[in-house]
Design a protein around this motif. Structure first.
Motif, PDB file in Angstrom:
ATOM      1  N   VAL A 165      31.847  42.668  50.388  1.00 34.12           N
ATOM      2  CA  VAL A 165      32.078  42.708  48.947  1.00 34.12           C
ATOM      3  C   VAL A 165      30.882  42.058  48.261  1.00 34.12           C
ATOM      4  CG1 VAL A 165      33.587  41.992  47.067  1.00 34.12           C
ATOM      5  CG2 VAL A 165      34.569  42.595  49.255  1.00 34.12           C
ATOM      6  N   ILE A 166      30.439  42.631  47.139  1.00 33.72           N
ATOM      7  CA  ILE A 166      29.191  42.185  46.538  1.00 33.72           C
ATOM      8  C   ILE A 166      29.277  40.790  45.949  1.00 33.72           C
ATOM      9  CG2 ILE A 166      29.629  43.123  44.226  1.00 33.72           C
ATOM     10  CD1 ILE A 166      26.648  43.992  44.231  1.00 33.72           C
ATOM     11  N   ARG A 181      42.226  41.026  44.273  1.00 30.48           N
ATOM     12  CA  ARG A 181      43.414  40.246  44.625  1.00 30.48           C
ATOM     13  C   ARG A 181      44.387  40.149  43.451  1.00 30.48           C
ATOM     14  NH1 ARG A 181      40.909  36.165  46.056  1.00 30.48           N
ATOM     15  NH2 ARG A 181      41.108  34.881  44.201  1.00 30.48           N
ATOM     16  N   GLN A 182      43.880  39.916  42.247  1.00 30.69           N
ATOM     17  CA  GLN A 182      44.747  39.770  41.079  1.00 30.69           C
ATOM     18  C   GLN A 182      45.494  41.055  40.750  1.00 30.69           C
ATOM     19  OE1 GLN A 182      42.097  38.312  38.021  1.00 30.69           O
ATOM     20  NE2 GLN A 182      42.673  36.197  38.405  1.00 30.69           N
ATOM     21  N   ASN A 183      44.919  42.193  41.122  1.00 23.66           N
ATOM     22  CA  ASN A 183      45.537  43.467  40.792  1.00 23.66           C
ATOM     23  C   ASN A 183      46.209  44.129  41.989  1.00 23.66           C
ATOM     24  OD1 ASN A 183      44.679  44.297  37.830  1.00 23.66           O
ATOM     25  ND2 ASN A 183      42.931  43.260  38.757  1.00 23.66           N
ATOM     26  N   GLY A 184      46.352  43.350  43.088  1.00 21.30           N
ATOM     27  CA  GLY A 184      47.087  43.855  44.234  1.00 21.30           C
ATOM     28  C   GLY A 184      46.392  44.946  45.017  1.00 21.30           C
ATOM     29  N   LEU A 185      45.069  44.992  44.972  1.00 22.51           N
ATOM     30  CA  LEU A 185      44.319  46.005  45.715  1.00 22.51           C
ATOM     31  C   LEU A 185      43.933  45.470  47.087  1.00 22.51           C
ATOM     32  CD1 LEU A 185      41.891  47.444  43.002  1.00 22.51           C
ATOM     33  CD2 LEU A 185      44.010  48.441  43.841  1.00 22.51           C
ATOM     34  N   ASP A 186      44.124  46.265  48.118  1.00 21.70           N
ATOM     35  CA  ASP A 186      43.725  45.906  49.475  1.00 21.70           C
ATOM     36  C   ASP A 186      42.307  46.416  49.701  1.00 21.70           C
ATOM     37  OD1 ASP A 186      43.368  45.357  52.124  1.00 21.70           O
ATOM     38  OD2 ASP A 186      45.215  46.335  52.806  1.00 21.70           O
ATOM     39  N   LEU A 187      41.341  45.496  49.793  1.00 20.00           N
ATOM     40  CA  LEU A 187      39.951  45.894  49.942  1.00 20.00           C
ATOM     41  C   LEU A 187      39.719  46.685  51.231  1.00 20.00           C
ATOM     42  CD1 LEU A 187      38.176  42.643  48.708  1.00 20.00           C
ATOM     43  CD2 LEU A 187      38.282  44.845  47.529  1.00 20.00           C
ATOM     44  N   ARG A 188      40.523  46.455  52.257  1.00 23.79           N
ATOM     45  CA  ARG A 188      40.344  47.174  53.517  1.00 23.79           C
ATOM     46  C   ARG A 188      40.704  48.647  53.394  1.00 23.79           C
ATOM     47  NH1 ARG A 188      39.112  43.557  57.316  1.00 23.79           N
ATOM     48  NH2 ARG A 188      39.737  41.392  57.006  1.00 23.79           N
ATOM     49  N   GLU A 189      41.460  49.001  52.374  1.00 26.07           N
ATOM     50  CA  GLU A 189      41.814  50.394  52.160  1.00 26.07           C
ATOM     51  C   GLU A 189      40.873  51.079  51.190  1.00 26.07           C
ATOM     52  OE1 GLU A 189      45.839  50.443  50.875  1.00 26.07           O
ATOM     53  OE2 GLU A 189      46.652  49.731  52.789  1.00 26.07           O
ATOM     54  N   MET A 190      39.851  50.345  50.721  1.00 26.19           N
ATOM     55  CA  MET A 190      38.923  50.911  49.753  1.00 26.19           C
ATOM     56  C   MET A 190      37.628  51.321  50.437  1.00 26.19           C
ATOM     57  SD  MET A 190      39.325  48.395  46.461  1.00 26.19           S
ATOM     58  CE  MET A 190      38.123  49.419  45.584  1.00 26.19           C
ATOM     59  N   LEU A 228      29.095  48.540  51.043  1.00 26.05           N
ATOM     60  CA  LEU A 228      29.344  47.351  50.229  1.00 26.05           C
ATOM     61  C   LEU A 228      30.209  47.723  49.030  1.00 26.05           C
ATOM     62  CD1 LEU A 228      28.514  44.322  50.053  1.00 26.05           C
ATOM     63  CD2 LEU A 228      26.725  45.047  48.478  1.00 26.05           C
ATOM     64  N   ILE A 229      31.307  46.993  48.844  1.00 24.65           N
ATOM     65  CA  ILE A 229      32.223  47.271  47.732  1.00 24.65           C
ATOM     66  C   ILE A 229      31.710  46.600  46.476  1.00 24.65           C
ATOM     67  CG2 ILE A 229      34.578  46.982  46.886  1.00 24.65           C
ATOM     68  CD1 ILE A 229      35.549  47.101  49.750  1.00 24.65           C
ATOM     69  N   ALA A 267      31.094  54.643  51.967  1.00 28.08           N
ATOM     70  CA  ALA A 267      31.242  54.258  53.369  1.00 28.08           C
ATOM     71  C   ALA A 267      32.513  53.451  53.512  1.00 28.08           C
ATOM     72  CB  ALA A 267      30.046  53.422  53.822  1.00 28.08           C
ATOM     73  N   PRO A 268      33.253  53.623  54.622  1.00 23.84           N
ATOM     74  CA  PRO A 268      34.530  52.913  54.770  1.00 23.84           C
ATOM     75  C   PRO A 268      34.320  51.436  54.996  1.00 23.84           C
ATOM     76  CG  PRO A 268      33.972  54.079  56.797  1.00 23.84           C
ATOM     77  CD  PRO A 268      32.939  54.484  55.779  1.00 23.84           C
ATOM     78  N   ALA A 269      35.277  50.633  54.495  1.00 22.01           N
ATOM     79  CA  ALA A 269      35.231  49.192  54.753  1.00 22.01           C
ATOM     80  C   ALA A 269      35.554  48.930  56.216  1.00 22.01           C
ATOM     81  CB  ALA A 269      36.236  48.467  53.856  1.00 22.01           C
ATOM     82  N   ALA A 270      35.113  47.759  56.702  1.00 23.40           N
ATOM     83  CA  ALA A 270      35.326  47.422  58.106  1.00 23.40           C
ATOM     84  C   ALA A 270      36.812  47.277  58.397  1.00 23.40           C
ATOM     85  CB  ALA A 270      34.590  46.142  58.457  1.00 23.40           C
TER      86      ALA A 270
END
Length: 445
Positions: free
Chosen positions: A151-152, A161-170, A178-179, A141-144
């Motif tokens: 996020v769990i 954050r440490q690996n430069g991932l944008d949670l909104r794009e996941m 829920l991620i 399911a897409p993030a808001a």
């Protein structure tokens, strides 16, 4: 006709974005009053009761005990208005609204409620966003697009954050998008494989399978809640702070005698940690470099005039660090009372977020565990921590002769960016001098 209002997990303050449901305090069908606690939750800071801003009949609860919910997720629905005392959940369910007809509106966990929240349009099932296509065999399911990303746990947010991932794009594979940690790890593996396909293939062939929860003799304990926050802070401290430790043995016989005289004079009993806190405050007045933090972004050392003294307190849910506000202005009696109050609140899980944040220096009395010395990890983002071991009788040369004295080991772990060894050594030596000769403190009182 009764109106059904939806109560969502409110803004927890202090940057907190999720909480775990520990225990429901009401059942479906119960009548609740405005500001009545309805659920006990554990955040990354403390365990608190959440008051409901509406009065009426509980028609639904969302989330089983042990479930983590993001801020803004529904907690329960309440039927309010005429006849709600006799309304059944089935009768009240057809219309769910978020606009309040009565009640005060919750604004912060643990602090009661304030004015009601603004009316929001109810989203009907037909208006819901379509599910994202399945990936890697999982329905995602897409993030808001706005608001807090579900996020769990804080560890997952930190990993991204440490690996430069944008949670909104996941996209998340958990309930309602829920991620999970597995989603972030999968994204990292996919990125690594795309950048270095040959290396990723070699690692995949040579990797030894990690033990799973199904492996006999292996138990996995989730790092969440208070323990998860402590893990994050300790890891960040070790990563960001170039720390060093110095220590000294001190003859605490004079301090223990002074305490005995104080307690024999009547009035509230003075604790040892209160006297050590008073000594710390006096030492920080002489060496203000250690009452500070480092703003890495601005490349500045931030020094504080007030001493907000944190102290380590062990609880069933893990280590917490309550903060004694304005410790430099308190006498021994006031410090003793405040240490006792905060310690009891820590044991019962009643500490508020404000009582767990804002420290400028930490006192760690690990002597209560029966150990003599330690090299503690600095409580990020502070710049120093004083460690105190147990006070025990030991052979000691006193006035040129061997004698049995009450000896304690003191250690100072400090951020080498804020001062050099001379300042740290001077601070620790002053603390030791006050322990050995409490009259030294009179110069600063």
């Amino acid at each position: 006709m009764a109106q059904v209002l939806e109560f969502k997990l409110p803004d927890l303050g202090e940057g907190l974005t999720e909480a775990e449901i520990v225990r429901w305090l009401v059942e479906v069908g119960d009548v609740v009053a405005v500001d009545q606690p309805v659920v006990e939750v554990e955040t990354a800071k403390a365990m608190v009761d959440v008051p409901c801003p509406y009065g009426g009949v509980v028609t639904a609860r969302f989330g089983a005990e042990g479930t983590e919910l993001p801020v803004g997720a529904p907690l329960l629905t309440v039927a309010v208005g005429e006849g709600t005392e006799d309304a059944s959940p089935a009768e009240a369910e057809p219309e769910r609204a978020t606009a309040p007809a009565a009640g005060s509106g919750n604004v912060l966990v643990g602090y009661g409620t304030s004015e009601a929240p603004a009316r929001r349009r109810r989203v009907r099932p037909a208006e819901a966003a379509p599910a994202a296509p399945a990936a890697n065999g999982r329905d995602l399911a897409p993030a808001a697009a706005d608001g807090p990303v579900p996020v769990i746990s804080p560890l997952v947010r930190r990993l991204a954050r440490q690996n430069g991932l944008d949670l909104r794009e996941m996209t998340g594979s958990g309930p309602e998008g829920l991620i999970l940690r597995a989603d972030v790890e999968y994204a990292l593996r996919a990125a690594a494989a795309q950048a270095r396909p040959e290396q990723a293939a070699d690692e995949s062939r040579n990797r030894t399978p990690a033990p799973t929860a199904d492996t006999p003799g292996v138990t996995r304990v989730p790092l969440k809640g208070i323990r998860g926050t402590v893990a994050d802070k300790l890891s960040r401290s070790r990563t960001e702070i170039p720390d060093a430790t110095c220590w000294v043995d001190a003859d605490a016989t004079g301090l223990m005698r002074a305490r005995a005289v104080m307690n024999a004079a009547g009035g509230p009993k003075i604790s040892v940690i209160a006297l050590l806190a008073r000594i710390c405050a006096a030492a920080l007045a002489r060496f203000p470099e250690l009452n500070s933090s480092v703003d890495t972004g601005a490349r500045e050392i931030v020094r504080y005039e007030a001493v907000h003294l944190g102290f380590a307190a062990q609880t069933d849910r893990g280590l917490v660090v309550p903060v004694v506000r304005d410790a430099h202005t308190r006498d021994a009696e006031s410090l003793t009372a405040e240490f006792a109050r905060l310690t009891e609140a820590a044991r019962t899980g009643a500490l508020t977020p404000a009582e767990l944040t804002g420290g400028t220096f930490t006192l760690n009395n690990y002597g209560v565990f029966g150990v003599d010395g330690s090299t503690p990890i600095i409580n990020h983002p502070e710049a120093a921590m004083l460690g105190v071991g147990r006070i025990v009788p030991k052979p000691w040369v006193h006035e040129g002769e061997l004698a049995v004295r009450q000896v304690v080991q003191l250690s100072l772990t400090f951020d080498h960016r804020v001062c050099d060894g001379g300042t740290a050594g001077g601070f620790l030596r002053y603390v030791a001098d006050c322990v050995e000769q409490p009259a030294v403190l009179l110069r600063t009182l």
